[in-house]
Design a protein around this motif. Sequence first.
Motif, short mmCIF file in Angstrom:
data_model
loop_
_atom_site.label_atom_id
_atom_site.label_comp_id
_atom_site.label_asym_id
_atom_site.label_seq_id
_atom_site.Cartn_x
_atom_site.Cartn_y
_atom_site.Cartn_z
N PRO A 21 -1.45 -3.67 7.63
CA PRO A 21 -0.91 -2.57 6.78
C PRO A 21 0.58 -2.32 6.97
CG PRO A 21 -3.06 -1.97 7.67
CD PRO A 21 -2.70 -3.28 8.30
N ALA A 22 1.05 -2.33 8.21
CA ALA A 22 2.47 -2.05 8.43
C ALA A 22 3.35 -3.13 7.79
CB ALA A 22 2.76 -1.97 9.93
N GLU A 23 2.87 -4.40 7.83
CA GLU A 23 3.63 -5.49 7.23
C GLU A 23 3.65 -5.37 5.71
OE1 GLU A 23 5.80 -9.19 7.12
OE2 GLU A 23 5.60 -7.45 8.41
N ARG A 24 2.58 -4.83 5.12
CA ARG A 24 2.53 -4.63 3.67
C ARG A 24 3.64 -3.66 3.24
NH1 ARG A 24 -4.00 -3.34 3.57
NH2 ARG A 24 -4.61 -5.15 4.81
N GLU A 25 3.77 -2.59 4.01
CA GLU A 25 4.80 -1.60 3.70
C GLU A 25 6.19 -2.19 3.88
OE1 GLU A 25 6.00 2.98 4.93
OE2 GLU A 25 4.92 1.73 6.36
N ARG A 26 6.36 -2.97 4.97
CA ARG A 26 7.67 -3.57 5.22
C ARG A 26 8.10 -4.49 4.10
NH1 ARG A 26 10.39 -7.94 6.74
NH2 ARG A 26 8.54 -9.28 6.66
N LEU A 42 -0.32 -3.35 -10.50
CA LEU A 42 -1.71 -3.72 -10.17
C LEU A 42 -2.74 -2.88 -10.90
CD1 LEU A 42 -1.28 -4.24 -6.31
CD2 LEU A 42 -1.36 -5.98 -8.09
N ARG A 43 -2.25 -1.91 -11.73
CA ARG A 43 -3.13 -1.05 -12.53
C ARG A 43 -4.07 -0.22 -11.66
NH1 ARG A 43 -4.71 -5.34 -17.44
NH2 ARG A 43 -2.53 -5.79 -18.03
N PRO A 47 -1.93 6.74 -4.94
CA PRO A 47 -2.60 7.00 -3.66
C PRO A 47 -3.39 5.79 -3.15
CG PRO A 47 -2.85 8.88 -5.12
CD PRO A 47 -2.23 7.79 -5.94
N THR A 48 -3.83 4.93 -4.07
CA THR A 48 -4.55 3.72 -3.64
C THR A 48 -3.63 2.81 -2.85
OG1 THR A 48 -5.95 3.87 -5.61
CG2 THR A 48 -5.90 1.76 -4.47
N VAL A 49 -2.39 2.63 -3.35
CA VAL A 49 -1.42 1.80 -2.63
C VAL A 49 -1.09 2.43 -1.28
CG1 VAL A 49 0.89 0.79 -2.72
CG2 VAL A 49 -0.50 0.92 -4.80
N VAL A 50 -0.97 3.76 -1.27
CA VAL A 50 -0.70 4.46 -0.01
C VAL A 50 -1.80 4.16 1.01
CG1 VAL A 50 -0.45 6.72 1.08
CG2 VAL A 50 0.62 6.29 -1.13
N SER A 51 -3.06 4.17 0.55
CA SER A 51 -4.19 3.90 1.44
C SER A 51 -4.18 2.46 1.93
CB SER A 51 -5.51 4.19 0.71
OG SER A 51 -5.62 5.55 0.38
N TRP A 52 -3.80 1.53 1.06
CA TRP A 52 -3.72 0.13 1.48
C TRP A 52 -2.67 -0.04 2.58
CZ3 TRP A 52 -3.42 -2.42 -4.05
CH2 TRP A 52 -4.67 -2.27 -4.69
N ALA A 66 -4.38 -10.37 -6.60
CA ALA A 66 -3.02 -10.15 -7.11
C ALA A 66 -2.12 -9.53 -6.05
CB ALA A 66 -3.08 -9.26 -8.35
N TYR A 67 -2.68 -8.58 -5.28
CA TYR A 67 -1.92 -7.93 -4.22
C TYR A 67 -1.55 -8.95 -3.13
CZ TYR A 67 -0.67 -4.24 -0.86
OH TYR A 67 0.00 -3.41 0.03
N ALA A 68 -2.51 -9.83 -2.80
CA ALA A 68 -2.25 -10.86 -1.80
C ALA A 68 -1.15 -11.80 -2.27
CB ALA A 68 -3.53 -11.65 -1.51
N ARG A 69 -1.15 -12.12 -3.56
CA ARG A 69 -0.11 -13.00 -4.10
C ARG A 69 1.26 -12.33 -4.03
NH1 ARG A 69 0.70 -17.42 -7.22
NH2 ARG A 69 2.37 -17.35 -8.78
#
Length: 728
Positions: A21-26, A42-43, A47-52, A66-69
């Motif tokens: 999660p921390a790397e996703r934000e970075r 990502l449609r 708040p969903t992105v915040v949770s991810w 799509a998020y992984a890509r």
Amino acid sequence: MSELFDAIDALIASASPLPPPAERERLRKAHGLTQDQVAKALRVRRPTVVSWESGKTEPRPPQREAYARLLEKLAELYPADAVVAGQVPPPETAGTATESRPLPAGPAAEPDTTPQSVPAPTTGARPDSSASITPPMSRRPAVRRVTPKPVPARAAADPGCANGPLGVLDGDGSLYCLGGLVVDCPARTIPELVDWTLADAHLGAPRLHPSGKDADPLIVLTSAAAERLGLPERLEDRRGLRLPENHKVVKQITRAKWKLTRRGFGPWARIYRPASGGHRQCVQFAVLPWGALDARSWGHTDQMDPAGIADVLGTYATRVITPCGSTAVSGLETMTALRPPTRAVRNEDTDAWVSGPVPGSLTGPVDPAPVEAPDEHPIVAALYPRTHQRTTGEVLDEEAYEWTRDPQLLTDTECTRTFAVGIDVNTAFLAAANRLVVGLCAPVHVTAPVFDKKTPGSWLVDLSGIELDPRLPSPFTPHGTRPEGPAWYATPTVAYAAELIDTYKLPVAIRPLEGWIRTESGAYLDPWYKRLAEAYKQTMGDLGIVPGMTETEFLAAMMTHKQTDPGMAAVLSAIKSTVKGGIGKLRERPQGTGYKFGERWPALERSTWRPDIRAAVISAARINMHRKVVKTALATQTAPAPAGHLMLGEDALLPIALLSDCAVYLSDGPSPLDVLPHTADGKPAPGTFRLGVSPGMVKHEGTREMLWAVQMLDEGHNPARHMKGTDV
């Protein structure tokens, strides 16, 4: 078989590997993306992105693949080993109450070489906010990671250990500050945010005058931050523009023993506790989804990402003042901050420190002269019925120009022109305030006074005997028509009448019938002029417009300067609005549905409610415009004006329309260079309009066809209002 393949693809997609999660934000922040942008792509909801990114939930198909890509591509651009290699210095310590992290820069950013200390921007230097518009071309400062150390209680007054004047809070708890600093904010409620801001945020700005006060920290709330703190998406009270008293956030503030000012919790709010021991406890809030930043002043600033907003507002705060409301409110607050009403003085009898007036300041509210007051003022309401329309012999009417020439007065030469060229005076009201002497005390009524141009006030005098060329506007009225008898004028207007009489030997005398004069006077607005003029020129410099340019270079640069840096263009717009709004606030009218005609309203209790000062500034601006119009005409005609009246030759260059600070001339060419007169050696003719960046100089407003301008005159419209090609 195809169904089996589809099932296998779905199984793979459901388990697409993701970084921690921390790397996703970075990675997201490294590319300058906001959570809203990712959510939209990502449609999903923000708040969903915040949770991810916090690790509370994991993406599900089809968004997971799509998020992984997205993260995979970002990881290629911003590998984690850049941090390990030392591009981003590690925190000095860990486990502190307030952890700060860097604002990641785009790929074009250069490594930061500044010392690792808490940044405290106190000059006009700033990162380029255009990065908030185009992240891949980011030119923000290189990334920095710092951990603020504990500071004294009055840290905001000490620029050496402050994080800047303000912060922009986003929904994930990131507080974006000026200079590329991002601080983690743990607060989940407004009272917690106030406590944290005063204790750990290290925000604020030093006073602008030794006897003034330090600026309170400002927290700007994005839509996501407002939602996080329990604020509604929009205010239901569209008239009062504030939260109701029974709203949970207002109750939280009350339970925490904090107070709101009289305007309540609206787009601009101030939460405080009474000062104790000389220490202020106050935090300001600007709520972006509620319209805190008016687009007429700030452009599209509220649509930038949080870092871009912090850059724009922070630059304005360091050059002008920390925003505390509309730009008009900020303009007025800047006057008070530069000229506070009181200072500490020692009582010679008791040897104690007491409050005393600051020389040259407005030290308290005073009532205006009846002729200076608007119709709603109690003084006027006591003299006239509500339906009475006051004449120029009963009210001071000093307003900006709105004049058009009678099309029948166009000369044959003018009718052969091809273009209508508009020129605009840079910050005309600001230039008019320079060295302007205004009254500092209450007015005194005098009968049959001798006019003195050094005495500020209002004068009842007959200027109808001053005859000018009919193609010229009268300098004595906003509509440019000749006066028809005695009328009230501010000192700059009467002084200019005396100047015309003396210069052109006009057979008229200045004999005031009455006057409301100020016996104490001074150049109250001088510090205000200097600060705003410097802010204006510095911001224009950021946009590529600097003193010393040739006229051709200046015109070319002005054509594209707003596209150079959208963030600095927003700062420039706000500075210009601060000038106009600040002058307008000197005569603020009553507001709100509860007001009753003839009653006092809150603005009257301010020392800066001074309609006479507003009138003097507008009068001086109008006179400056007329003086240059006359000088330009005299510089372009072949024969000198005869003594005894101001009649100009047919070849004199005269405007066809004036609107406040804009003048429209007919020309054979489309450029101001085809209009403005020059001497034989190519320099601007003395006393005429001059192209340049400084306040009082002019720039190109726009060019239209001559036939269009004449048609506007025929239809009773002012072409100066539409020279930019729009009706705004």
